[in-house]
Write a protein that holds these residues in place. Sequence first.
Motif, PDB file in Angstrom:
ATOM      1  N   ALA A 494       0.834  -1.206   0.000  1.00 32.98           N
ATOM      2  CA  ALA A 494       0.000   0.000   0.000  1.00 32.98           C
ATOM      3  C   ALA A 494       0.866   1.253   0.000  1.00 32.98           C
ATOM      4  O   ALA A 494       0.565   2.243  -0.695  1.00 32.98           O
ATOM      5  CB  ALA A 494      -0.925  -0.009   1.217  1.00 32.98           C
ATOM      6  N   TYR A 495       1.956   1.225   0.744  1.00 26.56           N
ATOM      7  CA  TYR A 495       2.891   2.349   0.835  1.00 26.56           C
ATOM      8  C   TYR A 495       3.474   2.665  -0.555  1.00 26.56           C
ATOM      9  O   TYR A 495       3.570   3.824  -0.962  1.00 26.56           O
ATOM     10  CB  TYR A 495       3.995   1.972   1.821  1.00 26.56           C
ATOM     11  N   THR A 496       3.847   1.622  -1.294  1.00 21.54           N
ATOM     12  CA  THR A 496       4.403   1.801  -2.638  1.00 21.54           C
ATOM     13  C   THR A 496       3.330   2.282  -3.606  1.00 21.54           C
ATOM     14  O   THR A 496       3.569   3.207  -4.399  1.00 21.54           O
ATOM     15  CB  THR A 496       4.998   0.479  -3.140  1.00 21.54           C
ATOM     16  N   GLY A 497       2.158   1.662  -3.544  1.00 20.29           N
ATOM     17  CA  GLY A 497       1.080   2.020  -4.465  1.00 20.29           C
ATOM     18  C   GLY A 497       0.647   3.461  -4.328  1.00 20.29           C
ATOM     19  O   GLY A 497       0.376   4.134  -5.335  1.00 20.29           O
ATOM     20  N   GLU A 498       0.593   3.970  -3.100  1.00 13.74           N
ATOM     21  CA  GLU A 498       0.182   5.362  -2.887  1.00 13.74           C
ATOM     22  C   GLU A 498       1.148   6.327  -3.567  1.00 13.74           C
ATOM     23  O   GLU A 498       0.731   7.301  -4.202  1.00 13.74           O
ATOM     24  CB  GLU A 498       0.115   5.652  -1.391  1.00 13.74           C
ATOM     25  N   ALA A 499       2.442   6.061  -3.447  1.00 13.79           N
ATOM     26  CA  ALA A 499       3.441   6.932  -4.073  1.00 13.79           C
ATOM     27  C   ALA A 499       3.330   6.889  -5.597  1.00 13.79           C
ATOM     28  O   ALA A 499       3.379   7.928  -6.267  1.00 13.79           O
ATOM     29  CB  ALA A 499       4.843   6.528  -3.631  1.00 13.79           C
ATOM     30  N   LEU A 500       3.161   5.693  -6.150  1.00 17.36           N
ATOM     31  CA  LEU A 500       3.057   5.557  -7.599  1.00 17.36           C
ATOM     32  C   LEU A 500       1.823   6.274  -8.138  1.00 17.36           C
ATOM     33  O   LEU A 500       1.867   6.893  -9.212  1.00 17.36           O
ATOM     34  CB  LEU A 500       3.030   4.079  -7.987  1.00 17.36           C
ATOM     35  N   GLU A 501       0.706   6.186  -7.428  1.00 12.29           N
ATOM     36  CA  GLU A 501      -0.508   6.878  -7.864  1.00 12.29           C
ATOM     37  C   GLU A 501      -0.322   8.388  -7.857  1.00 12.29           C
ATOM     38  O   GLU A 501      -0.966   9.105  -8.614  1.00 12.29           O
ATOM     39  CB  GLU A 501      -1.692   6.488  -6.967  1.00 12.29           C
ATOM     40  N   GLN A 502       0.552   8.879  -7.008  1.00 13.33           N
ATOM     41  CA  GLN A 502       0.843  10.313  -6.950  1.00 13.33           C
ATOM     42  C   GLN A 502       1.911  10.726  -7.961  1.00 13.33           C
ATOM     43  O   GLN A 502       2.305  11.896  -8.019  1.00 13.33           O
ATOM     44  CB  GLN A 502       1.297  10.694  -5.537  1.00 13.33           C
ATOM     45  N   GLY A 503       2.384   9.776  -8.772  1.00 12.11           N
ATOM     46  CA  GLY A 503       3.416  10.076  -9.767  1.00 12.11           C
ATOM     47  C   GLY A 503       4.811  10.154  -9.192  1.00 12.11           C
ATOM     48  O   GLY A 503       5.718  10.687  -9.829  1.00 12.11           O
ATOM     49  N   ILE A 504       5.017   9.608  -7.982  1.00 13.11           N
ATOM     50  CA  ILE A 504       6.323   9.634  -7.320  1.00 13.11           C
ATOM     51  C   ILE A 504       6.966   8.252  -7.423  1.00 13.11           C
ATOM     52  O   ILE A 504       6.361   7.252  -7.043  1.00 13.11           O
ATOM     53  CB  ILE A 504       6.174  10.037  -5.840  1.00 13.11           C
ATOM     54  N   LEU A 505       8.167   8.220  -7.948  1.00 14.14           N
ATOM     55  CA  LEU A 505       8.911   6.960  -8.040  1.00 14.14           C
ATOM     56  C   LEU A 505      10.106   7.044  -7.097  1.00 14.14           C
ATOM     57  O   LEU A 505      11.067   7.771  -7.352  1.00 14.14           O
ATOM     58  CB  LEU A 505       9.391   6.706  -9.470  1.00 14.14           C
ATOM     59  N   ARG A 506      10.021   6.331  -5.993  1.00 11.27           N
ATOM     60  CA  ARG A 506      11.132   6.327  -5.047  1.00 11.27           C
ATOM     61  C   ARG A 506      12.334   5.615  -5.669  1.00 11.27           C
ATOM     62  O   ARG A 506      12.188   4.740  -6.517  1.00 11.27           O
ATOM     63  CB  ARG A 506      10.714   5.661  -3.736  1.00 11.27           C
ATOM     64  N   TYR A 507      13.511   5.972  -5.199  1.00  8.00           N
ATOM     65  CA  TYR A 507      14.728   5.465  -5.831  1.00  8.00           C
ATOM     66  C   TYR A 507      14.798   3.943  -5.810  1.00  8.00           C
ATOM     67  O   TYR A 507      15.258   3.324  -6.765  1.00  8.00           O
ATOM     68  CB  TYR A 507      15.967   6.065  -5.156  1.00  8.00           C
ATOM     69  N   GLU A 508      14.328   3.321  -4.728  1.00  8.22           N
ATOM     70  CA  GLU A 508      14.402   1.855  -4.652  1.00  8.22           C
ATOM     71  C   GLU A 508      13.479   1.170  -5.648  1.00  8.22           C
ATOM     72  O   GLU A 508      13.632  -0.019  -5.927  1.00  8.22           O
ATOM     73  CB  GLU A 508      14.100   1.365  -3.233  1.00  8.22           C
ATOM     74  N   ASP A 509      12.500   1.917  -6.192  1.00  9.20           N
ATOM     75  CA  ASP A 509      11.598   1.349  -7.199  1.00  9.20           C
ATOM     76  C   ASP A 509      12.097   1.561  -8.629  1.00  9.20           C
ATOM     77  O   ASP A 509      11.583   0.947  -9.560  1.00  9.20           O
ATOM     78  CB  ASP A 509      10.199   1.976  -7.073  1.00  9.20           C
TER      79      ASP A 509
END
Length: 759
Positions: A494-509
Amino acid sequence: MAIDAQEREQETKRVQSVRSRMKERIAELRETVDERRSEVTEIGRSFWDDISVNADNADDIIETAASMAQQEHVLQGQKRSFQVAQDALYKLLRVVDAPYFARIDFKELGEQAREEIYIGLTSFIDPKTDEMLVYDWRAPIAALFYDYPLGPATYRTPEMDVSGELELKRQYIIKYGELQDVFDTGLSIGDEMLQRMLSRSADEKMSSIVTTIQREQNQIIRDDQHKVLVVQGAAGSGKTSVALQRIAYLLYKYRTTLSADNMILFSPNSLFSDYVSRVLPELGEATMQQTTFQDYLTFKLSDLGLQLEDPYDQLEFILTGTTGDPAYEMRMQSIRYKTSEAFLHIMEAYGEQLKTSGLAFVDFAVGSKVLITGAELSERFYGKASILALGERMEQLSEWVLERLDQVQADAEKRFFRKLMREPKYMGAEPELKKMARARAHRAIAPLKERAQKLAFVDVLSLYKSMFASQELLPQISRQLGETLPAAWPALAAYTGEALEQGILRYEDATPLVYLKGLVEGQLRVGTIRYCLVDEAQDYSPFHYAYLRKLFPRARFTLLGDWNQGIFAHANAGDTGAFSSISELMQEAETTTIRLVKSYRSTREITEFASAILPGGEPVEPFARSGPPPRLTQAADEDELHRRIAAAVQARLDGGAGSVAVICKTERETARAHAALKPLLPSLARINKDTLHYEAGVMILPAYLAKGLEFDAVILYNAGAAVYAEARERKLLYTACTRPLHELDIFYLGELSPFLAGS
């Protein structure tokens, strides 16, 4: 050991003699370059004058094309001749003031006479006598200088091993055409020469790296047996120098089959890239391809419209977060899992699953009119079984889409033409209207064709999102593989999905997404790269290593790092098997690890002080060069801290330091410190992750950006217990303390860091 006056006089005369012949050759090359440049200019100017253009019939067109090709061939030949002469001129101009730096006398077994071999940055043959006056440092026989003391010695040529007796080793310091000093030594590189070179400033030291190569470094430079070469080098052991020398050696040895375009160097940041970009030309080679892993990821993901996190922003989060905070702990789980080999296996299995189902295709449409539906693409792709890889099947689908779009464009052209024929304002000749219709149809369909050619009809981002949105997908894959998901997987997903939906790609992804994109689109391999060098290799995760191996399948890898400086959350520094696991990750049995334990950068006092910070780390052996011990100074408050730091910086400058770095823990601390110190130090330059060029002077920067760099003097901004106390900060402190060549000042507020308690 110094030589007697008579020998010194002979050596002085030889320097002048060689320089005189070089100057003669330089004058000849200048004339040749000018002549070739004039010829190229004249051929270019008269290119069309020498060609008779005739297009009356097919034979005339063929004759005209042949004439153009012949003239172009002549022009390219002259350009190559000009370039060869210009390169030769540049090499001689670069070394004429210091034609060589060493001499060995070698007597081959079975021979009566010994041969005098002078070694320099580039070879030089007397054009009148064909005598080899200077040998290139990369020549096979030059390895004797780096590898052997006086006595029995052997060097390897492409044909055979040559053995004999090494009877003399001599080193020179030649500056501005004058012989300033000369030494005889029985060691690989004389300590006296090393002392002189290492006592120089940072910029001068990098420019003399060939003259002080040690035996263990030479082993790395000339290794061409192993497909994966891992170098664990202590801070200041010469890893960066070795990397650049290795590049220059390989380009020299394989000059007929290898070019700079076949090599790539991954640097830790743009600042570091600039720092080393000036060295390769000094070694006589063209600058190779350089990039950072972040720049590569940005390039590969540029079409997805995501906000990609920088690795230093990730590190800033780690260093400023609070252990025990739920958000912090969730992020750390995310980093550790997504950089692991286990997650790579999940991604590979997901790719296999996509061969039979799951790909999300995007419609091809012009405005609201859908020309090819996603359902049609899915039916075409999955309609029949195939043993081909995903990428190959995508290429086939691309060809089918392009054929469909060709037909759509042809139909659109006919419609536009009929419409134009009916419009009174477009009255004109039929060929003109057909040309207009063709152009209009092309404008409408060309963007779709470009999408098809780029395989941009699969929503890769949606595929990655689905890995975290589905409650069953990854648990099912992990069970099939016998892998275990993190205990908090639902929350992590859920933590990863929320960021992706906001257009944010964390470095580890970022790397997993690029990997998935390559699997789906079939653009996972770059076959032209033959050698890949990775500096600061300890900062690369298991996922990174496995991905690089797949990206460059034909490449030999050189991985240079210091696991004592592994400051990222995924780093394996200090863990058992940090080296042995690399051969498995790279899927290569021909792997070897070489350790460089001697540190040449800092004085003995600084090296021993820094080593005490990591009592269980990789071994570090200081070079016998002494200097003042590190100074620890407590300040009562920030005002006093800033006054004392400003005074220390000025004292180092007055003492002759060319580069002084104030090193902070984080970017946040750097910004605050810069604002406070700037009024006291007007020349203070702030270095951040976006800084592209390295210049000597007074600068302030976070510790993680100082990795790979060195300075004459270092001021540690605040080494108090409130700043460096957690285990994750120990290696960062070590990194900061290993940057200076000559002097280290450590300031602190409150209690001193427990990592420095023994100091």
